[in-house]
Scaffold this motif. Structure first.
Motif, short mmCIF file in Angstrom:
data_model
loop_
_atom_site.label_atom_id
_atom_site.label_comp_id
_atom_site.label_asym_id
_atom_site.label_seq_id
_atom_site.Cartn_x
_atom_site.Cartn_y
_atom_site.Cartn_z
N HIS A 189 0.78 -1.42 0.12
CA HIS A 189 0.00 0.07 0.06
C HIS A 189 0.86 1.23 0.09
O HIS A 189 0.58 2.27 -0.81
CB HIS A 189 -0.90 0.16 1.46
N ILE A 190 1.73 1.30 0.90
CA ILE A 190 2.87 2.32 0.82
C ILE A 190 3.67 2.54 -0.39
O ILE A 190 3.38 4.02 -0.90
CB ILE A 190 3.68 2.08 2.20
N ARG A 191 3.99 1.56 -1.11
CA ARG A 191 4.79 1.72 -2.53
C ARG A 191 3.72 2.44 -3.30
O ARG A 191 4.28 3.30 -4.17
CB ARG A 191 5.28 0.38 -2.61
N SER A 192 2.47 1.86 -3.56
CA SER A 192 1.66 2.16 -4.55
C SER A 192 1.23 3.65 -4.33
O SER A 192 1.08 4.42 -5.26
CB SER A 192 0.57 1.40 -4.51
N TRP A 199 1.51 7.15 -6.69
CA TRP A 199 0.32 7.80 -6.99
C TRP A 199 0.74 9.22 -6.60
O TRP A 199 0.67 10.13 -7.54
CB TRP A 199 -0.55 7.37 -6.34
N CYS A 200 1.31 9.38 -5.39
CA CYS A 200 1.75 10.78 -5.16
C CYS A 200 2.59 11.29 -5.91
O CYS A 200 2.64 12.72 -6.30
CB CYS A 200 2.27 10.87 -3.72
N LEU A 201 3.61 10.62 -6.60
CA LEU A 201 4.70 10.99 -7.20
C LEU A 201 4.12 11.33 -8.73
O LEU A 201 4.35 12.64 -9.12
CB LEU A 201 5.73 10.08 -7.69
N SER A 202 3.19 10.69 -9.24
CA SER A 202 2.58 11.07 -10.43
C SER A 202 1.70 12.25 -10.37
O SER A 202 1.73 13.12 -11.31
CB SER A 202 1.62 9.96 -10.99
N ILE A 203 0.94 12.53 -9.07
CA ILE A 203 0.12 13.93 -8.97
C ILE A 203 1.05 14.88 -8.90
O ILE A 203 0.69 16.03 -9.20
CB ILE A 203 -0.77 13.49 -7.78
#
Length: 579
Positions: free
Chosen positions: A6-9, A13-17
């Motif tokens: 969960h942390i890795r995904s 996701w935060c990086l893409s946002i």
């Protein structure tokens, strides 16, 4: 899925946002980051400077550990200067927050314009502003934590080692507990904010005790650095906690956020899964849970049973017709399974069936739990569904029985504490729009007469006895027994209103006959006029038409409403003239 996955995904996701924000609205995002950091710095000073003022007020002179630049000032001048600086810092903090809110609105609108999509849900812009604001604040919190780490590395490296050690240890413990304990997993999912706050407070106290021990047992010359380190450490842990909370909150809405901010991603709604319920609904497992249910109800199933689907026409309610085989007399039952997201409706049905046994309902045998799923069991007595030409008579028959049914006092008390009655919901403001749709002077006159009689109508409705109103009278829920008695199989949505409510307005004559018949069985109706009950029936439908903005249908009811309202006016006027 394990917590580390969960942390890795989530990090991906935060990086893409973050890349999306910096690419589409770079100036706005950077401005918000800088302003947020400035806001946190001003807030830190606004809390830090009053501590210095308190220390000065309690000392005879300026302490030696104060910066040398302060030593040249007089004590009173320094107190006034620091107090004024604290006020200025707080004002700057408020101005920074206003600027952040303004720039976040601009950034969110720019992202929505760039995505060039249709509105996907209500309050889309508001949700976009909220998401953009929380994400940029999370980014600023991460940057603040990095700056705080560098500050601690310079002024107090030992304390930084303690903070990092505790953070790594707490993270590993959380991952272990989440991955190997289902109960801990549920607690993390439901109470993650409280857990993060508790971990943050524990980390601060542990670090503070280490700092105190360090000063007690090892020589230090500059206590001022320790004060700054404590404040920086506390703010850093708070920012880290708020960052994680913001990211978790946003991750729960990632489908909406992706759909708003990314052109190539449509809105994908996640279907709520209930594995236990889906397992029970599976044809391969129906017989097993049906035998368990019958066993809990004390029904012998040694001769076998048959199960078939029973359409109930209610969202997330699954009903089955269970026939317990017997050599001479097979017994029929209706089992209803409720999804977890409508547990409140299941509880409402149980409450009504518990306190109101004389309803036009199937015989209720009780509430049972099947692997955590609510199940209501009813006895069928040759009940069949209605054919189309029977539905109208069935609706009237159910309302006739409810008219004769005196609501239990416990139900009336609970409902009155929870929801408003019809006369409490009625308001002149919802009637006023009828003036705008009148096409003839006669219609306008009827609306004015209704408004003139508004207080009278509300008073007469308030004086009426109460009755139970079912909102589940549908063609699928209506059943007829072998003895030709109409009954309902579903009671999740019910209200208590003035007697006569929910009666079909096209059946006025049958309502009058039903009132006369009900008076012999219900003493509270003896001194109630038929016109008042008819008025309640029409006002209940009138309100529904107004709420649906079906003004022509509402206008068509005015003749009957005014006839019932003005029926006793001549008598009252005559009584007043006699007085």
């Amino acid at each position: 899925m394990k917590l580390q996955h969960h942390i890795r995904s989530t990090l991906g996701w935060c990086l893409s946002i973050g890349i999306k924000l910096l690419r589409v609205v770079p100036f706005t995002t950077i401005t918000v980051q800088i302003t947020t950091l400035a806001s946190q710095f001003f807030l830190l000073l606004a809390f830090f400077l009053p501590l210095k003022v308190i220390i000065l007020l309690g000392s005879e002179k300026i302490p030696n550990y104060f910066p040398s630049a302060f030593q040249v000032l007089k004590k009173n001048h320094l107190i006034v200067s620091l107090s004024a600086a604290a006020a200025v810092c707080y004002v700057l903090y408020l101005l920074s927050e206003l600027l952040i809110a303004y720039r976040c609105r601009q950034g969110a609108r720019a992202l929505l314009l760039r995505s060039a999509k249709l509105n996907m849900f209500e309050n889309q812009e508001k949700i976009a502003v909220y998401a953009y604001s929380r994400f940029t604040r999370a980014m600023a919190a991460a940057l603040f934590f990095v700056i705080s780490t560098m500050t601690l590395l310079i002024i107090y490296p030992k304390l930084l080692v303690v903070v990092f050690g505790y953070t790594v240890l707490a993270t590993l413990l959380c991952i272990t507990a989440y991955n190997f304990s289902p109960k801990a997993q549920v607690h993390f999912q439901q109470n993650h904010s409280n857990i993060l706050n508790a971990l943050s407070a524990t980390g601060f106290l542990l670090s503070f005790f280490c700092l105190v021990a360090d000063f007690l047992y090892f020589p230090h010359q500059r206590i001022f650095h320790a004060v700054i380190a404590v404040l920086v450490m506390r703010q850093a842990l708070q920012r880290l906690t708020s960052m994680v909370q913001d990211v978790v909150s946003l991750r729960m809405q990632h489908r909406q956020i992706n759909a708003m901010f990314f052109q190539s991603q449509p809105l994908l709604e996640q279907r709520q899964n209930n594995q236990q319920l889906e397992c029970l609904l599976s044809p391969s497992s129906r017989e097993a849970w049906a035998e368990t249910l019958m066993g809990q109800a004390g029904v012998d199933t040694s001769n076998g049973l048959q199960i078939s689907w029973h359409q109930i026409d209610a969202v997330d309610v699954y009903a089955f017709h269970i026939t317990v085989l017997d050599n001479e007399n097979p017994q029929e039952y209706l089992a209803k399974l409720f999804g977890n997201n409508i547990a409140t409706l299941a509880e409402q049905e149980r409450l009504l069936l518990k306190y109101q046994p004389d309803l036009p309902s199937l015989k209720w045998l009780g509430h049972y739990l099947l692997h955590g799923v609510d199940c209501h069991l009813f006895r069928l007595n040759g009940h069949k569904k209605l054919i189309r030409r029977q539905i109208g008579d069935g609706v009237v028959a159910i309302n006739e029985q409810l008219l004769r049914c005196e609501p239990a006092r416990e139900l009336i008390l609970r409902f009155s504490r929870t929801r408003p009655y019809l006369e409490q919901r009625l308001d002149r403001n919802i009637i006023e729009p009828l003036r705008f749709v009148c096409s003839t002077p006669e219609e306008a006159d009827k609306v004015e007469r209704l408004l003139d009689s508004f207080e009278l109508i509300v008073g007469r409705l308030n004086d009426l006895p109460r009755q139970i109103v079912s909102l589940d009278i549908t063609s699928e829920a209506l059943l007829v027994s072998a003895s030709h008695q109409y009954q309902l199989s579903h009671w999740s949505s019910w209200r208590i209103e003035a007697v006569g409510s929910n009666w079909p307005v096209g059946e006025k004559e049958r309502l009058c006959k039903a009132i006369e018949a009900a008076r012999s069985q219900r003493p509270s109706l003896v001194n109630t006029t038929t016109d008042d009950i008819v008025l309640s029936a029409f006002m209940y439908s009138f309100e529904k038409f107004l709420l649906r903005k079906d003004y022509p249908a509402a206008l068509r009811l005015l003749d009957d409403i005014l006839a019932a309202t003005e029926a006793e006016k001549p008598q009252k006027v005559g009584q007043e003239s006699i007085k």
